[in-house]
Design a protein around this motif. Structure first.
Motif, PDB file in Angstrom:
ATOM      1  N   GLU A   4       0.851  -1.188   0.000  1.00 16.30           N
ATOM      2  CA  GLU A   4       0.000   0.000   0.000  1.00 16.30           C
ATOM      3  C   GLU A   4       0.886   1.238   0.000  1.00 16.30           C
ATOM      4  N   LEU A   5       0.664   2.103  -0.984  1.00 17.62           N
ATOM      5  CA  LEU A   5       1.446   3.321  -1.110  1.00 17.62           C
ATOM      6  C   LEU A   5       0.566   4.515  -0.801  1.00 17.62           C
ATOM      7  N   ASP A   6       1.157   5.499  -0.137  1.00 22.34           N
ATOM      8  CA  ASP A   6       0.435   6.750   0.086  1.00 22.34           C
ATOM      9  C   ASP A   6       1.382   7.910  -0.179  1.00 22.34           C
ATOM     10  N   GLY A   7       0.926   9.094   0.039  1.00 22.20           N
ATOM     11  CA  GLY A   7       1.703  10.278  -0.298  1.00 22.20           C
ATOM     12  C   GLY A   7       3.001  10.419   0.461  1.00 22.20           C
ATOM     13  N   SER A   8       3.117   9.750   1.617  1.00 25.46           N
ATOM     14  CA  SER A   8       4.335   9.898   2.426  1.00 25.46           C
ATOM     15  C   SER A   8       5.389   8.836   2.131  1.00 25.46           C
ATOM     16  N   THR A   9       5.044   7.838   1.329  1.00 28.87           N
ATOM     17  CA  THR A   9       5.959   6.709   1.108  1.00 28.87           C
ATOM     18  C   THR A   9       7.311   7.146   0.586  1.00 28.87           C
ATOM     19  N   PHE A  10       7.316   8.129  -0.311  1.00 26.93           N
ATOM     20  CA  PHE A  10       8.557   8.486  -0.995  1.00 26.93           C
ATOM     21  C   PHE A  10       9.127   9.824  -0.517  1.00 26.93           C
ATOM     22  N   GLU A  11       8.677  10.295   0.650  1.00 25.55           N
ATOM     23  CA  GLU A  11       9.105  11.626   1.108  1.00 25.55           C
ATOM     24  C   GLU A  11      10.573  11.672   1.500  1.00 25.55           C
ATOM     25  N   THR A  12      11.139  10.560   1.922  1.00 29.72           N
ATOM     26  CA  THR A  12      12.543  10.535   2.325  1.00 29.72           C
ATOM     27  C   THR A  12      13.259   9.375   1.632  1.00 29.72           C
ATOM     28  N   ILE A  13      14.589   9.504   1.548  1.00 31.26           N
ATOM     29  CA  ILE A  13      15.407   8.415   1.014  1.00 31.26           C
ATOM     30  C   ILE A  13      15.506   7.327   2.075  1.00 31.26           C
ATOM     31  N   SER A  14      15.174   6.127   1.703  1.00 31.00           N
ATOM     32  CA  SER A  14      15.277   4.981   2.606  1.00 31.00           C
ATOM     33  C   SER A  14      16.303   4.026   2.019  1.00 31.00           C
ATOM     34  N   PRO A  15      17.545   4.024   2.543  1.00 28.97           N
ATOM     35  CA  PRO A  15      18.623   3.252   1.922  1.00 28.97           C
ATOM     36  C   PRO A  15      18.234   1.819   1.588  1.00 28.97           C
ATOM     37  N   SER A  16      18.554   1.430   0.358  1.00 32.23           N
ATOM     38  CA  SER A  16      18.336   0.082  -0.188  1.00 32.23           C
ATOM     39  C   SER A  16      16.870  -0.252  -0.435  1.00 32.23           C
ATOM     40  N   ARG A  17      15.964   0.715  -0.279  1.00 33.99           N
ATOM     41  CA  ARG A  17      14.553   0.411  -0.527  1.00 33.99           C
ATOM     42  C   ARG A  17      14.304   0.284  -2.026  1.00 33.99           C
ATOM     43  N   PHE A  18      13.497  -0.719  -2.379  1.00 38.40           N
ATOM     44  CA  PHE A  18      13.130  -0.959  -3.770  1.00 38.40           C
ATOM     45  C   PHE A  18      11.635  -1.233  -3.828  1.00 38.40           C
ATOM     46  N   ILE A  19      10.928  -0.428  -4.600  1.00 36.08           N
ATOM     47  CA  ILE A  19       9.472  -0.590  -4.745  1.00 36.08           C
ATOM     48  C   ILE A  19       9.133  -0.536  -6.234  1.00 36.08           C
ATOM     49  N   SER A  20       8.333  -1.493  -6.692  1.00 40.14           N
ATOM     50  CA  SER A  20       7.860  -1.448  -8.075  1.00 40.14           C
ATOM     51  C   SER A  20       6.342  -1.613  -8.083  1.00 40.14           C
ATOM     52  N   PHE A  21       5.694  -0.972  -9.037  1.00 40.15           N
ATOM     53  CA  PHE A  21       4.242  -1.039  -9.138  1.00 40.15           C
ATOM     54  C   PHE A  21       3.838  -0.732 -10.575  1.00 40.15           C
TER      55      PHE A  21
END
Length: 462
Positions: A4-21
């Motif tokens: 589940e993605l919302d407006g805050s998911t990408f607000e900061t850099i989260s090292p090594s995070r990978f999300i595809s949709f």
């Protein structure tokens, strides 16, 4: 698993995070786009920089553009970028048509330009909040470029290294004004864990009884051409033999065949070249049985009385040869029952430590332990050399390698590959002494006829 993605998911850099949709294609309402967002494994110290890349049309199923490891390799090759967003057509399940790829004639199509414009709002929404504090930024669009004109996947398989693929490719060649472009065809081996790294590459030519010279990938059959080395660092590795050219010439004059031990076989291009072009007796060792099967089936590796290939750990193999009283029959004997002699004129090492999060380094740290280097000396003749493909990850890695080899071997030499990544390191058991003139040395004459003399001339003593 759905995320589940919302407006805050990408607000900061989260090292090594990978999300595809998936995302509706704004330019073609009946199709979907695959969107992948990957953050650098290291937290940025300054304001994070972001970039986007549109996957080249027709290459959406290539591991470079469809896997996390491929995305991370692209990110690592984009200096200063902390977050990379890749956008491409969503492949249809069960659609294997894209196993054959032809580069579109018009790379800057109107559709691509239109898509880039319509995706700008999404790219801004996927940017860190800090990037927006001074207004609406311009998100740079990166372009992926390589020399592949056409490609065909011959096989995908699984070995101890994980998934791998064999592919035939047509690549761009240098053009001369007024002269038609010469077509160049290669066969490549790639691993899924590092898809943007070519593990093995050889030249291929059309089989003589097939079609016209104008036919290409997927239209005719090709066969390996073992007379030339095209992988960047292999010719420099072979050039190292010039250091002991006098010694090899003397062996040949006494009716003895020079001997090479190769740790790391891959597609077998180096082994085959030493055997067919320079007349060596070659012993090769590789851990992955499936890689060896691929080498025999697709890359022209052939076992014969002067070519012996074994499955096993290279370091353990050297130790068994160094201490023959301890060798086990199943590790140091081949199918013909002949014992492998423990004295080689050259030991060539082509091993790497591949980790998508830390890049590629060669050789592995385990190989440069002092006890391994001492074992290596024991399997070499008194005039033998150790030749290593080196990919340093840092200056400290480079300095430690030079120091450790210098403690065990007499002299060290360096050969620049010229690609900005590899260099070849040569360590000698004894000081190099020349006694035969170059013009009287048939081996050196042969060596210069099959590899570029520039590599021989670039050898420098450290």
């Amino acid at each position: 698993m759905a995320i589940e993605l919302d407006g805050s998911t990408f607000e900061t850099i989260s090292p090594s995070r990978f999300i595809s949709f998936t995302f509706p294609n704004p330019s073609r309402s009946n199709s979907l786009l695959r969107v992948a967002v990957i953050d650098l494994p290291i937290q940025p110290t300054d304001s994070p920089q972001v970039a986007a890349m549109f996957v080249p049309a027709g290459r959406e199923t290539d591991w470079i553009f469809s896997t996390e490891s491929g995305h991370l390799q692209i990110l690592f090759k984009s200096p200063g970028i902390s977050r990379l967003t890749l956008i491409g057509k969503q492949p249809v399940d069960g659609d294997y048509s894209q196993l054959i790829y032809n580069r579109p004639l018009n790379k800057d199509s109107l559709y691509q330009k239109e898509l880039e414009g319509r995706m700008k709002p999404l790219l801004l929404a996927l940017s860190p909040k800090s990037l927006l504090k001074n207004g609406i930024p311009e998100i740079p669009i990166l372009t992926y470029e390589d020399n592949v004109v056409c490609s065909l996947v011959l096989e995908k398989c699984v070995g101890s290294v994980g998934e791998m693929l064999v592919e035939d490719v047509e690549i761009e060649s240098e053009t001369v004004v007024g002269v038609s472009r010469k077509r160049e065809f290669r066969r490549r081996l790639r691993f899924k864990r590092m898809p943007n790294l070519i593990q093995t590459e050889i030249r291929i030519v059309q089989e003589s009884d097939f079609g016209s010279s104008s036919a290409g990938i997927g239209e005719v059959k090709f066969k390996p051409d073992l007379e030339v080395l095209v992988h960047p660092y292999l010719a420099p590795m072979v050039a190292s033999l010039s250091l002991i050219g006098d010694y090899i010439e003397q062996r040949i004059r006494h009716g003895l065949r020079p001997k090479a031990l190769c740790i790391g076989v891959g597609g077998g291009a180096l082994l085959s070249f030493l055997r067919t072009q320079l007349g060596f007796e070659v012993t090769g060792v590789d851990e992955d049985e499936e890689v060896l099967r691929v080498a025999r089936q697709y890359f022209g590796l052939e076992d014969d009385q002067f070519m012996h290939v074994s499955i096993g750990d290279g370091i353990k193999f050297i130790k068994k040869l160094a201490y023959p009283a301890n060798k086990q029959k199943d590790n140091c004997y081949f199918g013909n029952g002949e014992d492998v002699s423990n004295k080689f004129d050259v030991l060539m090492v082509d091993l790497d430590s591949s980790d998508v999060r830390s890049g590629v380094s060669a050789p592995p740290l385990d190989f440069i332990r002092k006890h391994v280097l001492l074992d290596a000396i024991l399997v070499l003749s008194d005039s033998g050399i150790l030749t290593i493909n080196v990919i340093p990850t840092s200056k400290s890695f480079h300095d430690e390698l030079i120091h450790d080899l210098g403690e065990v071997f007499q002299e060290l030499y360096k050969i620049d590959v010229g690609n900005g990544e590899n260099f070849v390191l040569v360590a000698t058991v004894s000081p190099i002494v020349s006694s035969i003139g170059d013009y009287d040395n048939s081996f050196l004459i042969l060596l210069r006829s099959v590899i570029s003399e520039a590599y021989i001339n670039s050898i420098r003593k450290i």
